[in-house]
Design an enzyme around this catalytic site. Sequence first.
Site, short mmCIF file in Angstrom:
data_model
loop_
_atom_site.label_atom_id
_atom_site.label_comp_id
_atom_site.label_asym_id
_atom_site.label_seq_id
_atom_site.Cartn_x
_atom_site.Cartn_y
_atom_site.Cartn_z
N THR A 17 0.83 -1.20 0.00
CA THR A 17 0.00 0.00 0.00
C THR A 17 0.87 1.26 0.00
O THR A 17 0.50 2.27 -0.60
CB THR A 17 -0.92 0.02 1.24
OG1 THR A 17 -1.54 -1.26 1.37
CG2 THR A 17 -1.98 1.08 1.15
N ARG A 21 7.96 -2.54 2.58
CA ARG A 21 7.98 -2.59 4.04
C ARG A 21 8.25 -4.02 4.48
O ARG A 21 7.51 -4.92 4.13
CB ARG A 21 6.64 -2.12 4.58
CG ARG A 21 6.72 -1.61 5.98
CD ARG A 21 5.41 -0.96 6.37
NE ARG A 21 5.18 0.33 5.73
CZ ARG A 21 4.12 1.08 5.98
NH1 ARG A 21 3.20 0.66 6.81
NH2 ARG A 21 3.98 2.24 5.38
N SER A 112 6.52 3.80 8.49
CA SER A 112 5.36 4.54 8.96
C SER A 112 5.03 4.27 10.43
O SER A 112 5.84 4.50 11.29
CB SER A 112 4.18 4.21 8.05
OG SER A 112 3.12 5.07 8.30
N HIS A 113 3.85 3.71 10.67
CA HIS A 113 3.37 3.50 12.04
C HIS A 113 3.80 2.15 12.59
O HIS A 113 3.38 1.78 13.69
CB HIS A 113 1.85 3.57 12.01
CG HIS A 113 1.27 2.66 10.98
ND1 HIS A 113 1.29 2.98 9.64
CD2 HIS A 113 0.73 1.44 11.07
CE1 HIS A 113 0.77 1.98 8.95
NE2 HIS A 113 0.43 1.04 9.80
N ASP A 276 2.10 9.63 13.79
CA ASP A 276 2.80 8.35 13.69
C ASP A 276 4.28 8.54 13.38
O ASP A 276 4.78 9.67 13.35
CB ASP A 276 2.13 7.44 12.65
CG ASP A 276 2.43 7.88 11.24
OD1 ASP A 276 2.65 9.08 11.03
OD2 ASP A 276 2.45 7.02 10.33
N ASP A 278 6.27 8.56 10.80
CA ASP A 278 6.78 9.46 9.76
C ASP A 278 5.91 10.71 9.59
O ASP A 278 6.07 11.45 8.63
CB ASP A 278 6.91 8.72 8.42
CG ASP A 278 5.59 8.17 7.94
OD1 ASP A 278 4.71 7.93 8.77
OD2 ASP A 278 5.44 7.98 6.72
N ASP A 280 2.60 11.28 9.02
CA ASP A 280 1.47 11.50 8.12
C ASP A 280 0.13 11.12 8.75
O ASP A 280 -0.91 11.55 8.27
CB ASP A 280 1.68 10.81 6.76
CG ASP A 280 1.98 9.34 6.86
OD1 ASP A 280 2.04 8.82 7.99
OD2 ASP A 280 2.16 8.70 5.80
N ARG A 281 0.15 10.34 9.84
CA ARG A 281 -1.13 10.00 10.50
C ARG A 281 -1.38 10.89 11.70
O ARG A 281 -0.45 11.39 12.31
CB ARG A 281 -1.08 8.56 11.01
CG ARG A 281 -1.04 7.54 9.92
CD ARG A 281 -1.14 6.15 10.51
NE ARG A 281 -1.29 5.18 9.43
CZ ARG A 281 -1.78 3.98 9.56
NH1 ARG A 281 -2.18 3.56 10.75
NH2 ARG A 281 -1.87 3.17 8.53
N THR A 343 -8.06 1.84 -0.87
CA THR A 343 -7.21 2.18 0.26
C THR A 343 -5.79 2.50 -0.21
O THR A 343 -5.23 1.78 -1.01
CB THR A 343 -7.19 1.00 1.26
OG1 THR A 343 -8.48 0.91 1.84
CG2 THR A 343 -6.15 1.20 2.34
N GLU A 362 -8.64 9.00 5.09
CA GLU A 362 -8.88 7.58 5.26
C GLU A 362 -9.22 7.30 6.71
O GLU A 362 -8.79 8.03 7.61
CB GLU A 362 -7.62 6.78 4.91
CG GLU A 362 -7.17 6.91 3.49
CD GLU A 362 -6.01 5.97 3.21
OE1 GLU A 362 -6.23 4.91 2.63
OE2 GLU A 362 -4.87 6.29 3.62
N GLU A 363 -9.90 6.18 6.93
CA GLU A 363 -10.28 5.80 8.29
C GLU A 363 -9.05 5.50 9.15
O GLU A 363 -9.14 5.50 10.38
CB GLU A 363 -11.20 4.59 8.29
CG GLU A 363 -10.74 3.38 7.47
CD GLU A 363 -9.50 2.67 7.97
OE1 GLU A 363 -9.40 2.48 9.19
OE2 GLU A 363 -8.64 2.32 7.14
N SER A 364 -7.92 5.24 8.52
CA SER A 364 -6.73 4.80 9.24
C SER A 364 -5.92 5.99 9.76
O SER A 364 -4.71 6.03 9.65
CB SER A 364 -5.87 3.95 8.31
OG SER A 364 -5.63 4.64 7.09
N LYS A 375 -0.72 12.27 3.16
CA LYS A 375 -1.51 12.75 4.28
C LYS A 375 -0.59 13.50 5.23
O LYS A 375 0.63 13.37 5.15
CB LYS A 375 -2.23 11.60 4.96
CG LYS A 375 -1.35 10.44 5.38
CD LYS A 375 -2.23 9.24 5.75
CE LYS A 375 -1.38 8.03 6.05
NZ LYS A 375 -1.65 6.93 5.12
N ARG A 494 -8.95 -7.04 7.46
CA ARG A 494 -9.57 -5.88 8.08
C ARG A 494 -11.07 -5.92 7.77
O ARG A 494 -11.46 -6.09 6.62
CB ARG A 494 -8.99 -4.58 7.53
CG ARG A 494 -7.48 -4.45 7.68
CD ARG A 494 -7.08 -2.97 7.63
NE ARG A 494 -5.68 -2.76 7.39
CZ ARG A 494 -4.72 -2.85 8.31
NH1 ARG A 494 -5.04 -3.22 9.55
NH2 ARG A 494 -3.46 -2.59 8.02
#
Length: 539
Positions: A17, A21, A112-113, A276, A278, A280-281, A343, A362-364, A375, A494
């Site tokens: 996505t 990773r 990321s997270h 998070d 990096d 972006d969240r 997504t 996004e919901e995340s 983001k 999910r």
Amino acid sequence: MIKTVKTSPYNDQKMGTAGLRRKSKVVMQPNYVENFMQSIFNTIGSLNGKTFLLGGDGRFYNDIAIQKIIKMAAANGVSKLIIGQNGYVSTPAGSRIILKNKLNGGFVLSASHNPGGINGDFGIKYANETGGQIPSAVSDRIYQETQKISEYKIFEADDIKLDKIGRQKLGDMEIEIIDPLNDYVEMMENIFDFSALKKLFKSGFTMKFDAMNAVTGPYAVRIFEDILGAAKGSVINAKPLPDFGGLHPDPNLLYAKELLAIMNADNAPDFGAANDGDGDRNMILGKKFFVSPSDSLAILTDYYPIIPAYKNGIFGVAKSAATSTAVSRVAKAHDIGYYEVPTGWKYFVNLMDSNRITICGEESFGTGSSHIREKDGIWAVLFWLSIIAETGMSVEEIALDHWKKYGRSYYLRYDFDGLDTKAADSLMADLENKLPTLVGNHYGEYKITQARPFVYNDPVDHSSTKNGLIINFENGSRIVYRLSGTGSSGATLRVYLENYNRTDLKEDSHEMLEDLLEIAMEIAEITARTGKQHADVIT
Ligand code: G1P
Ligand code: ZN
């Protein structure tokens, strides 16, 4: 001084996505980073005259991978690298730096997270000149290249020092070390009314921002404390650490425990937020109050006219299909464009570039706008602070006011982790096959009106993407199933549940979704196929 090294392919270098990773130990295998980077360079073709950004979230192995990439870039003929001081750059700041300086792209080293450290994860995100992640067609080509790679080029030299701002050279390649905060801070000052926010803090408004020992610490201290005047110590876990101090830098109710305890205490500050790894969240909290990311997207969109950068109007709004439908009602009320995409942030990029949308989410725990192509955690926090400054309402009052106006989509995501990949794939395949037979079925008060795979036809590049399965019910409820594309091993299923209600606005989400959860478990035969009675993580 340029060395050509023989190598052989790894078969697992397909991007998910958001970039490549993997477990740190996988990435640490001989030539793993080198193979991947050489495959990217081969796919780009001529690198002469090209400039790229390089930086990361400071996690374990960043320092080693960054030196490999610098030396490979020099050996492959890249003209210039712009590198964040000490190797740091947040994902949103990286996107800004690429766009502002018209770079050819960039590499952000981050998972990321996901947790960091030798037993955690490592990742490489590759953005092109749009400042957004490359489209799937390009990542597919890179993957093909990783499957036939036989050699890579690297410059033999001492490690480059990254601690001082300034210019240096490696062979013919120019290296410029920059302050990774400057361009980003300037952009935020141009989007929001900083004088209104300064007034808010002057009036005694209190906040805690949890940077989770990751890359946003320095950004948050500069913006919230140094510029806007929030009290010293408003930013917690502010120093980026290679293992995030043991934290799992995912800003949600499960992992942002310290912030949650602060916001649930009787003497809680007025506002809480976390970012998070990096940057972006984001997660937004009020006193003893949590804002679901889907609601946050809807609320921000509803208030766009109060933000200087958007006051003359916005093009439209988009959400991922799995995100709740709350923002669709706002789009309708404001009569602006509305899109649903698969997504992954990369699907918003074409919509932004073609002036179809301005805001998306996004919901995340991801929200952002077309100021960049990723983001943006701090942007979301500044947007929320602006709404508070404008309305004088608390976070909870703002949410309640929104639900009174539009009704409430109760919404939760249930993750079933660590599944056998084959079992997860066949669960999804079998479910997809039986979808047509489900339409018309009743489960108590829930009647299925539609059941289909989500297929997105990009209006700009005309690519078609299938991502997830959606079941719609007559009462407005929805179930969405999909497999995660960001895990580093095994599979994660999910299940996203939504229950729309116009009148009962202050209920508990878990209770409101209890029946739907049972239906979702039954339809997909989750327990029988995975052995799991319950989700591992609910957010
Ligand atoms: C997850 C989120 C998705 C987000 C991505 C990168 O991807 O669900 O919304 O864009 O991380 O932050 P997934 O693991 O679901 O594929
Ligand atoms: Zn992230």
